[in-house]
Design a protein around this motif. Structure first.
Motif, mmCIF file in Angstrom:
data_model
loop_
_atom_site.group_PDB
_atom_site.id
_atom_site.type_symbol
_atom_site.label_atom_id
_atom_site.label_comp_id
_atom_site.label_asym_id
_atom_site.label_seq_id
_atom_site.Cartn_x
_atom_site.Cartn_y
_atom_site.Cartn_z
ATOM 1 N N VAL A 17 -4.337 6.545 -0.507
ATOM 2 C CA VAL A 17 -4.239 5.189 0.029
ATOM 3 C C VAL A 17 -3.383 5.246 1.292
ATOM 4 O O VAL A 17 -2.331 5.884 1.298
ATOM 5 C CB VAL A 17 -3.584 4.244 -0.999
ATOM 6 C CG1 VAL A 17 -3.347 2.864 -0.387
ATOM 7 C CG2 VAL A 17 -4.461 4.125 -2.249
ATOM 8 N N ALA A 18 -3.833 4.596 2.361
ATOM 9 C CA ALA A 18 -3.079 4.556 3.612
ATOM 10 C C ALA A 18 -2.945 3.108 4.062
ATOM 11 O O ALA A 18 -3.787 2.258 3.756
ATOM 12 C CB ALA A 18 -3.771 5.393 4.684
ATOM 13 N N ALA A 42 -4.022 7.813 -4.799
ATOM 14 C CA ALA A 42 -4.645 6.669 -5.472
ATOM 15 C C ALA A 42 -4.757 6.973 -6.952
ATOM 16 O O ALA A 42 -5.837 7.111 -7.514
ATOM 17 C CB ALA A 42 -6.020 6.381 -4.872
ATOM 18 N N CYS A 43 -3.602 7.092 -7.571
ATOM 19 C CA CYS A 43 -3.526 7.488 -8.965
ATOM 20 C C CYS A 43 -2.681 6.478 -9.722
ATOM 21 O O CYS A 43 -1.640 6.044 -9.234
ATOM 22 C CB CYS A 43 -2.907 8.883 -9.079
ATOM 23 S SG CYS A 43 -2.963 9.584 -10.727
ATOM 24 N N VAL A 44 -3.157 6.079 -10.886
ATOM 25 C CA VAL A 44 -2.470 5.082 -11.706
ATOM 26 C C VAL A 44 -2.294 5.635 -13.110
ATOM 27 O O VAL A 44 -3.254 6.089 -13.724
ATOM 28 C CB VAL A 44 -3.283 3.771 -11.771
ATOM 29 C CG1 VAL A 44 -2.570 2.741 -12.628
ATOM 30 C CG2 VAL A 44 -3.528 3.231 -10.372
ATOM 31 N N HIS A 146 -3.186 -3.236 -8.903
ATOM 32 C CA HIS A 146 -1.925 -2.485 -8.904
ATOM 33 C C HIS A 146 -1.730 -1.766 -7.572
ATOM 34 O O HIS A 146 -0.624 -1.752 -7.010
ATOM 35 C CB HIS A 146 -1.908 -1.469 -10.045
ATOM 36 C CG HIS A 146 -1.664 -2.077 -11.393
ATOM 37 N ND1 HIS A 146 -0.566 -2.867 -11.662
ATOM 38 C CD2 HIS A 146 -2.368 -2.003 -12.550
ATOM 39 C CE1 HIS A 146 -0.609 -3.257 -12.927
ATOM 40 N NE2 HIS A 146 -1.697 -2.760 -13.479
ATOM 41 N N LEU A 147 -2.788 -1.160 -7.042
ATOM 42 C CA LEU A 147 -2.682 -0.453 -5.766
ATOM 43 C C LEU A 147 -2.390 -1.429 -4.625
ATOM 44 O O LEU A 147 -1.559 -1.161 -3.755
ATOM 45 C CB LEU A 147 -3.976 0.318 -5.487
ATOM 46 C CG LEU A 147 -4.283 1.477 -6.432
ATOM 47 C CD1 LEU A 147 -5.674 2.027 -6.153
ATOM 48 C CD2 LEU A 147 -3.251 2.584 -6.305
ATOM 49 N N VAL A 198 -8.851 -7.674 -4.743
ATOM 50 C CA VAL A 198 -7.956 -7.897 -3.609
ATOM 51 C C VAL A 198 -7.653 -9.385 -3.482
ATOM 52 O O VAL A 198 -6.502 -9.788 -3.258
ATOM 53 C CB VAL A 198 -8.581 -7.362 -2.304
ATOM 54 C CG1 VAL A 198 -7.758 -7.801 -1.103
ATOM 55 C CG2 VAL A 198 -8.669 -5.831 -2.350
ATOM 56 N N ALA A 199 -8.682 -10.219 -3.656
ATOM 57 C CA ALA A 199 -8.491 -11.665 -3.537
ATOM 58 C C ALA A 199 -7.541 -12.180 -4.621
ATOM 59 O O ALA A 199 -6.792 -13.133 -4.397
ATOM 60 C CB ALA A 199 -9.835 -12.387 -3.644
ATOM 61 N N GLY A 200 -7.544 -11.527 -5.782
ATOM 62 C CA GLY A 200 -6.698 -11.974 -6.878
ATOM 63 C C GLY A 200 -5.363 -11.271 -6.969
ATOM 64 O O GLY A 200 -4.607 -11.486 -7.923
ATOM 65 N N SER A 201 -5.067 -10.425 -6.003
ATOM 66 C CA SER A 201 -3.818 -9.671 -6.034
ATOM 67 C C SER A 201 -2.660 -10.525 -5.540
ATOM 68 O O SER A 201 -2.814 -11.325 -4.616
ATOM 69 C CB SER A 201 -3.916 -8.418 -5.153
ATOM 70 O OG SER A 201 -4.920 -7.568 -5.628
#
Length: 203
Positions: A17-18, A42-44, A146-147, A198-201
């Motif tokens: 992720v950048a 990009a690890c959870v 989360h990301l 993304v919209a719900g983050s």
């Protein structure tokens, strides 16, 4: 009160992720470090028994040790959507230390309309994380959220007085856009999952 304007770009790549910000006053792009690095894995990691979610390097380290309860490799995780999870279930089990499952079997095609049906399909995309003999379902959207939450936290710190974006005391920050880039290989339905998440983050 002086207003400073920025736009942010988040790259949800295959395995990294950048994040970067465009500064309208200085007319330049500023790459931001996430967790003291230019890119974040990009690890959870998810513990089935706890609510804690580990992101980035720590989660990647757990994956390297083949720990249970780790979701790793962003593009591979997205393969778990829709019909694809049947074909790739064994790959997920063997290579990525988690299983793919349907998150909510009560959402059937029979009781949904066309638009709702598509959303129901997306909501059913999930991973079953096994930890200490217990299972925990984690949806694809939750992983994306989360990301994105980590990226938004980085943006807030960068735009605070004393942060890398050089916002002075008394200046008001306005975010004009948040653009999210994803791997080109993703299908339209996979992109829709990311857009929903993304919209719900939280910002």
């Amino acid at each position: 009160q002086t207003m400073v304007q920025f736009s942010a770009g988040l790259d949800l790549g295959s395995q990294q992720v950048a994040l970067a910000v465009y500064d309208y006053a200085r007319k330049c792009a500023v790459p931001l470090e996430i967790d003291s690095s230019k890119t974040m894995p990009a690890c959870v990691a998810v513990e089935a028994e706890q609510a804690d979610v580990i992101i980035g390097k720590r989660a990647e380290g757990r994956s390297a040790k083949k720990c249970q309860g780790v979701l790793c490799a962003y593009r591979q995780m997205l393969f778990g959507m829709h019909e694809e999870w049947h074909a790739l279930r064994s790959v997920c089990d063997q290579q990525w230390h988690f299983s793919v499952a349907e998150a909510d079997s009560s959402l059937t095609k029979e009781n949904t309309g066309n638009s709702a049906k598509a959303k129901a399909e997306r909501l059913r995309s999930a991973y079953t994380v096994k930890s200490n003999g217990k299972d925990k379902e984690v949806s694809v959207a939750d992983v994306v959220r989360h990301l994105v939450a980590v990226a938004c936290s980085t943006l807030r710190e960068a735009a605070a007085p004393g942060g890398v974006l050089q916002v002075a005391e008394g200046e008001q920050v306005e975010w004009l856009n948040l653009a999210v880039a994803v791997p080109e290989c993703l299908s339209e339905s996979q992109r829709a999952v990311i857009a929903d998440a993304v919209a719900g983050s939280p910002r």
